[in-house]
Each structure stands twice: as C-alpha cells, then as structure tokens.
Design an enzyme around this catalytic site. Sequence first.
Site, mmCIF file in Angstrom:
data_model
loop_
_atom_site.group_PDB
_atom_site.id
_atom_site.type_symbol
_atom_site.label_atom_id
_atom_site.label_comp_id
_atom_site.label_asym_id
_atom_site.label_seq_id
_atom_site.Cartn_x
_atom_site.Cartn_y
_atom_site.Cartn_z
ATOM 1 N N ASP A 138 73.279 11.114 79.326
ATOM 2 C CA ASP A 138 73.747 10.332 80.474
ATOM 3 C C ASP A 138 74.509 11.268 81.402
ATOM 4 O O ASP A 138 74.698 12.450 81.103
ATOM 5 C CB ASP A 138 74.630 9.158 80.031
ATOM 6 N N GLY A 164 73.314 14.917 82.081
ATOM 7 C CA GLY A 164 72.280 15.164 83.072
ATOM 8 C C GLY A 164 71.983 13.916 83.868
ATOM 9 O O GLY A 164 72.709 12.922 83.786
ATOM 10 N N ASP A 165 70.903 13.969 84.613
ATOM 11 C CA ASP A 165 70.516 12.891 85.523
ATOM 12 C C ASP A 165 69.061 12.527 85.248
ATOM 13 O O ASP A 165 68.164 13.349 85.439
ATOM 14 C CB ASP A 165 70.676 13.370 86.970
ATOM 15 N N PHE A 166 68.821 11.296 84.779
ATOM 16 C CA PHE A 166 67.444 10.939 84.407
ATOM 17 C C PHE A 166 66.503 10.814 85.596
ATOM 18 O O PHE A 166 65.304 10.635 85.424
ATOM 19 C CB PHE A 166 67.380 9.691 83.527
ATOM 20 N N HIS A 184 66.283 -2.245 84.333
ATOM 21 C CA HIS A 184 66.671 -3.421 85.134
ATOM 22 C C HIS A 184 67.659 -3.061 86.250
ATOM 23 O O HIS A 184 67.932 -3.885 87.122
ATOM 24 C CB HIS A 184 67.220 -4.539 84.235
#
Length: 274
Positions: A138, A164-166, A184
């Site tokens: 995350d 990190g950044d998905f 969602h």
Amino acid sequence: MAGIGLLTEGDAQRFSLTTLGEALKTDAPGSARSALLMTGSSWVGSGFANLLHSLQTGRTGFEKAHGMPLFDYLAHHPEAASVFSGAMVGLHGGEPPAVAAAYDFSVFQTVVDVGGASGNMLANILVRHPQPRGVLFDRPHVVGDAQKLLREKGVASRVTVEAGDFFLSVPSGGDAYVLSHILHDWHDDLCLTILSHCRKAMKPDGRLLIVEMVLPPGDAPHPGKILDMVMLVLIGGQERTEREYAVLLDKAGFRLNRVVTTESPVSVIEAVLA
C-alpha cells in the site's frame, strides 16, 4: 450520555462506562471509536453536504468541498489517515475472519494483499492458514500502521511490507492477489489500470481474489446499496453486481471463475487469467 446508554449513574452522581461505552475506548475490539470519529468528522460531513453535486454530476462531493480526492487529503492529514484506517477495521471488522474461513488460502505459497492498509485482512488469512507467506502492499503513509497489527496477530515474521502505488505497479510473483475493498473505490477505467498491473505481476496459474459486496439484482435490500451512495459522494467509486464484475474482468484479460459467499456481507470473487 447515561440516557443513551454510554454511561451509568451510580451513587453520589458518580458515572461509569457501560458495556456500550467500553466499546468506544481507543483499544477496544471492533474499532468503534475510529468509525464514529470518521463518520462524524467535518471532512466526511462536508462531502455529504455536497450530495446534490454528486447526484447531478457523478463527481465526488468530497473533492468539491476540499479541492482534492479523499486519498490525497488523507496523505496530507496523517491524523485523519489513522482514523480512516482504524475505521476500515471497525466497519469491516467481521469480514477478514469470514473471508479466511470461506476461502482455502492454504493452496498458495505467497498471498499479495494489494492496497491492504493496516494488514488486517492479510493477518486474518495467515492466522487461519499457516502455510502461505504474505506481502502487504500500500502507499507509504498507509502501511506505517501495519507492523503493530501484524505483531499483535503473531504473523509479522511471515509478512513482507512493501510501499508503492498500485496505479504504477504491484509486487510480482505472487500466487494469489487480494483486492479487498479496492475496486469499489474507482470507476471502471482506473479499475482496469489496477487489474492490468495485477495481471502482469501474477503467475500464469495465479488467482485474483476480489473481496467486495456483490450487489443482488432487483429490489433486494443489501448494505452494499447504501455503500454505493457513500462511494459516489466520498471517493467516486461504486458497488457492482456479479455481471458487472464479469464484464470488468473480461476487459482486463481475466475470467470470473466463481463467487464464494462468506458469513459476512462480502464475497470472494475468484478470477483467473483468460
């Protein structure tokens, strides 16, 4: 407060906590304190003050009020971010053990929890299934609270925490990729970005496991139908039906394999590479 059951009045007007009041303590199981602090906060309230804007435009009331998306706001407000993380544990507290009980994670060596926040879902999976190891992934300001929870659950030695950044990438080489209450949050185009990174990272025989409330068709009541409105106003996402998930996954190069229900409002949507 005694009149609404949080305190009880004893002799000489001395007050003490009731069982309900005890639930509002900082470290009480269920994190009700964080959930109430979040839902009663000015930053959430200001989003719903712009509900009409969301209904008319499809854009978030939160961004209209604050000039930035919710997750950017949390990145700049660490105290609010901690309250938010605690609230997610409280509001969804019954889901992680239900997911761990309903789905057999023992067949995997490595479970990657993408956007796993404090690690509550991953910890419950590893406690229930001693075979796999975990990767918690995350944003940096989110995973900062993870080690404490992982230690409390007794699984810290089996978890690698990665920041990190998905939207850019996810850790590679996992057997199972869990997306719990992630899709969602976003509209379809951004979901496809996340799913494409998962597709590139996972093994050919891997599994994608989406943990969400799957909306029933028609007029059947379901908590996800209320949450759908919350997602619109605060984040800009939406809840989806099984059919809508199947279409989304197909666009991303996956095939919806099955939907596993749990003893909670969420289901596990299992997908494989198409």
